[in-house]
Structures are given as structure tokens and as C-alpha cells.
Design a protein around this motif. Structure first.
Motif, PDB file in Angstrom:
ATOM      1  N   LEU A   1      60.072   9.278   6.723  1.00  0.00           N
ATOM      2  CA  LEU A   1      60.370   7.923   7.207  1.00  0.00           C
ATOM      3  C   LEU A   1      59.490   7.543   8.399  1.00  0.00           C
ATOM      4  O   LEU A   1      59.042   6.399   8.503  1.00  0.00           O
ATOM      5  CB  LEU A   1      61.848   7.823   7.576  1.00  0.00           C
ATOM      6  N   LEU A   2      59.233   8.498   9.297  1.00  0.00           N
ATOM      7  CA  LEU A   2      58.358   8.192  10.421  1.00  0.00           C
ATOM      8  C   LEU A   2      56.915   7.958   9.959  1.00  0.00           C
ATOM      9  O   LEU A   2      56.216   7.096  10.506  1.00  0.00           O
ATOM     10  CB  LEU A   2      58.397   9.312  11.454  1.00  0.00           C
ATOM     11  N   SER A   3      56.470   8.698   8.955  1.00  0.00           N
ATOM     12  CA  SER A   3      55.124   8.467   8.414  1.00  0.00           C
ATOM     13  C   SER A   3      55.041   7.083   7.780  1.00  0.00           C
ATOM     14  O   SER A   3      54.040   6.363   7.949  1.00  0.00           O
ATOM     15  CB  SER A   3      54.789   9.548   7.378  1.00  0.00           C
TER      16      SER A   3
ATOM     17  N   ILE B   1      53.087   9.136   2.024  1.00  0.00           N
ATOM     18  CA  ILE B   1      52.403  10.185   1.269  1.00  0.00           C
ATOM     19  C   ILE B   1      51.278  10.793   2.092  1.00  0.00           C
ATOM     20  O   ILE B   1      51.101  12.021   2.129  1.00  0.00           O
ATOM     21  CB  ILE B   1      51.870   9.632  -0.058  1.00  0.00           C
ATOM     22  N   TYR B   2      50.513   9.971   2.781  1.00  0.00           N
ATOM     23  CA  TYR B   2      49.443  10.500   3.625  1.00  0.00           C
ATOM     24  C   TYR B   2      50.027  11.283   4.803  1.00  0.00           C
ATOM     25  O   TYR B   2      49.415  12.248   5.283  1.00  0.00           O
ATOM     26  CB  TYR B   2      48.538   9.369   4.127  1.00  0.00           C
TER      27      TYR B   2
ATOM     28  N   GLY C   1      47.542   1.405   6.429  1.00  0.00           N
ATOM     29  CA  GLY C   1      48.738   2.157   6.071  1.00  0.00           C
ATOM     30  C   GLY C   1      48.453   3.624   5.841  1.00  0.00           C
ATOM     31  O   GLY C   1      49.216   4.504   6.261  1.00  0.00           O
ATOM     32  N   HIS C   2      47.327   3.909   5.184  1.00  0.00           N
ATOM     33  CA  HIS C   2      46.976   5.302   4.896  1.00  0.00           C
ATOM     34  C   HIS C   2      46.724   6.090   6.179  1.00  0.00           C
ATOM     35  O   HIS C   2      47.297   7.165   6.393  1.00  0.00           O
ATOM     36  CB  HIS C   2      45.731   5.344   4.012  1.00  0.00           C
TER      37      HIS C   2
ATOM     38  N   VAL D   1      50.576   9.778  12.042  1.00  0.00           N
ATOM     39  CA  VAL D   1      51.956  10.011  12.470  1.00  0.00           C
ATOM     40  C   VAL D   1      52.525  11.262  11.807  1.00  0.00           C
ATOM     41  O   VAL D   1      53.185  12.082  12.466  1.00  0.00           O
ATOM     42  CB  VAL D   1      52.827   8.778  12.166  1.00  0.00           C
ATOM     43  N   GLY D   2      52.281  11.444  10.508  1.00  0.00           N
ATOM     44  CA  GLY D   2      52.789  12.635   9.831  1.00  0.00           C
ATOM     45  C   GLY D   2      52.241  13.910  10.417  1.00  0.00           C
ATOM     46  O   GLY D   2      52.959  14.904  10.587  1.00  0.00           O
TER      47      GLY D   2
END
Length: 288
Positions: A165-167, A189-190, A231-232, A238-239
Motif C-alpha cells: 500500500l505504501l508503494s 508492483i515496482y 508511478g513506476h 518507496v518500496g
């Protein structure tokens, strides 16, 4: 006058045991730990023989529950991954039925967020390019299916859900700052790609394959038209950051450090959206 001697007790009669919890039930089985007699209703299977209810309960208190590699309860089945897959597919079904209505209300639109429609930061991560295009959702769901279960088992379900969710939020915030609108789970996903790299390095695995995976997808992000690079890359950054906090947290204060990392990232993302206008940092000549 002599007294009559007492009647002899039948051999073994005084040794007949009765269940300690059910005094009316004769039994010849004893608990392997406390040796109290137990009837079939009070027997619990043990590694050797049977144990009584109290001994089993006491033993469970001293057994340390299994945990995932980086904390949290051990994951037998990747339920969070299946729930995320189901939510994305259901959202796509809603797009098939009402494409204009769903996108208008729930896609990531920077100026809508600026006007108070905060839900777009998350709901857009469950939407994809509407029909007749199917490649968008197919690729994202395949990637989630391929790497999601392994990450969920390593991180634990709760931490994995927070990471996802954070990503997703990080990807949307990048769109807010550097773009205008977008849909798709690609930010999340990224973020999982970045998490996979961090986990591989932390566990001492060869991470070159993950680097190739990330590199190829980043190149495709800028080569294939119509892809939101914001977005990517936002989700990837963040991830990776969140997983660094999860994977390298010291064992002694692991939960506190992990929780603090997640909260700090969330607060930072919220502050970026509240403090800056949409499209605050446009990059000339770059679209997505």
C-alpha cells in the motif's frame, strides 16, 4: 467372643485409577508429563503418548510461535496476495461494466486530489487501462502472482500489506508531483521489485537477476509510450526504502523500528501532497 476378620479386598481393586477430571470414569492411561490418570475425553496427542489438557495448555505457553524471517507471524498461505489479486480483478470488472464512471471517480488525477479527493491516491492503484486493452492488468497481476507470495512469506502478511500500500501511495504521490493522471498497480508492483532486491541482498542471495528485472522494466517505462514513469519510479523508491527499514531493523527493537519506518514514510508522503501543489516539479520533455 471373637471379632470377625474384615473381608479381603480383591487383588488390585485399590489400584483402579479414575480420570482426575471425570472421577466416575475408570481409566488406565496416564499423562506423560504429570502422570495423572486421564480418560479419552481428556487425552491430547503428544510426541510420545498422551498428555492431559492442563499440561498441553502449559506447554503451549512456553512454545515460541513461528515467525517470518523479518518478523510477524509465519505465513502458511499468502492470503494478502490473493486478496490483492481479487481486488484488482474486481475493480477491472467494474471498469468493464462502467469504464467512464469508474475512471472519472477513482483514477489518479492530481487536480482532483488537490481539491480534496484523497481517495484517488489509493483507488487508482487498483484500476488499469480500460478495455479493449488487457496487457496492463495481465502484466501487473502476473508480476504480483510471481513475486508476491515469496515476499509475503519473508516479511509476514501485515508488513507485506503495508509495503504494497505504501508503494502504491508512493507511485500516486510521484504522479501528483511530476504528472497529472494515471491508473494501475504498477507503482505497487515496482515497489515489490525494489523489496525483492533488498530482501535478496539481506539474505545473502545473488541479486543480479533482480537487478536485471528492475533495469529492463525501467527501460521499458521510458521506451513504451503511454506508461506513467512517475508511478513506476515513485513506487520503486518507496518500496525499496520501506523494505530497507523492514529488513535491516535490529532484532532487539525490530517491531518498533519497522513500525517507525512505515509511519515516517507515510507522514512524508502525506506532507508532500498537503504542502505542494499538483505538478510542482514538471520535467520538460518527459511524459508518462
Amino acid at each position: 467372643m471373637t471379632s470377625q476378620p474384615p473381608s479381603p479386598t480383591p487383588p488390585g481393586a485399590e489400584a483402579i485409577p479414575y480420570c482426575y477430571r471425570h472421577p466416575d470414569r475408570e481409566t488406565h492411561v496416564r499423562c506423560q508429563r504429570c502422570e495423572r490418570p486421564i480418560c479419552p475425553d481428556c487425552m491430547r496427542e503428544a510426541a510420545v503418548g498422551h498428555q492431559c489438557v492442563e499440561c498441553v495448555r502449559e506447554g503451549n505457553r512456553t512454545v515460541r510461535p513461528a515467525t517470518a524471517v523479518f518478523g510477524g507471524a509465519a505465513v502458511a498461505a499468502p492470503r494478502v496476495t490473493w486478496v490483492l489479486l481479487a481486488l484488482n480483478v474486481l475493480a477491472y470488472g467494474a471498469e468493464v461494466l462502467m469504464p467512464d464512471e469508474v475512471l472519472r471517480r477513482f483514477e489518479m488525477w492530481s487536480y482532483g486530489v488537490y481539491q480534496g479527493e484523497w481517495w484517488r491516491l489509493i483507488t487508482s492503484a487498483f484500476l488499469h487501462a480500460p478495455p479493449p486493452s488487457f496487457w496492463h492488468i495481465v502484466f501487473n497481476m502476473w508480476a504480483l502472482y510471481a513475486i508476491g507470495p515469496e515476499l509475503e512469506r519473508r516479511l509476514g502478511s501485515a508488513r507485506y500489506a503495508v509495503l504494497y500500500l505504501l508503494s502504491a501511495l508512493g507511485g500516486s504521490v510521484a504522479v501528483y508531483l511530476f504528472g497529472t493522471e494515471a491508473v494501475g498497480a504498477s507503482g505497487a508492483i515496482y515497489g515489490l521489485f525494489g523489496a525483492l532486491f533488498v530482501v535478496a541482498r539481506r539474505l545473502g542471495y545473488d541479486a543480479r537477476g533482480v537487478l536485471w528485472l528492475i533495469g529492463i522494466n525501467v527501460v521499458l517505462t521510458f521506451v513504451v509510450p503511454g506508461i506513467s514513469w512517475q508511478g513506476h519510479l515513485g513506487g520503486l523508491a518507496v518500496g525499496t526504502l520501506v523494505t530497507l527499514g523492514f529488513a535491516y531493523a535490529p532484532a532487539r527493537n525490530r517491531a518498533a523500528v519497522q513500525f517507525g519506518t512505515a509511519v515516517a514514510v507515510l507522514v512524508a508522503l502525506v506532507l508532500l501532497v498537503t504542502a505542494l501543489p499538483p505538478g510542482a516539479y514538471p520535467i520538460p520533455g518527459v511524459t508518462g
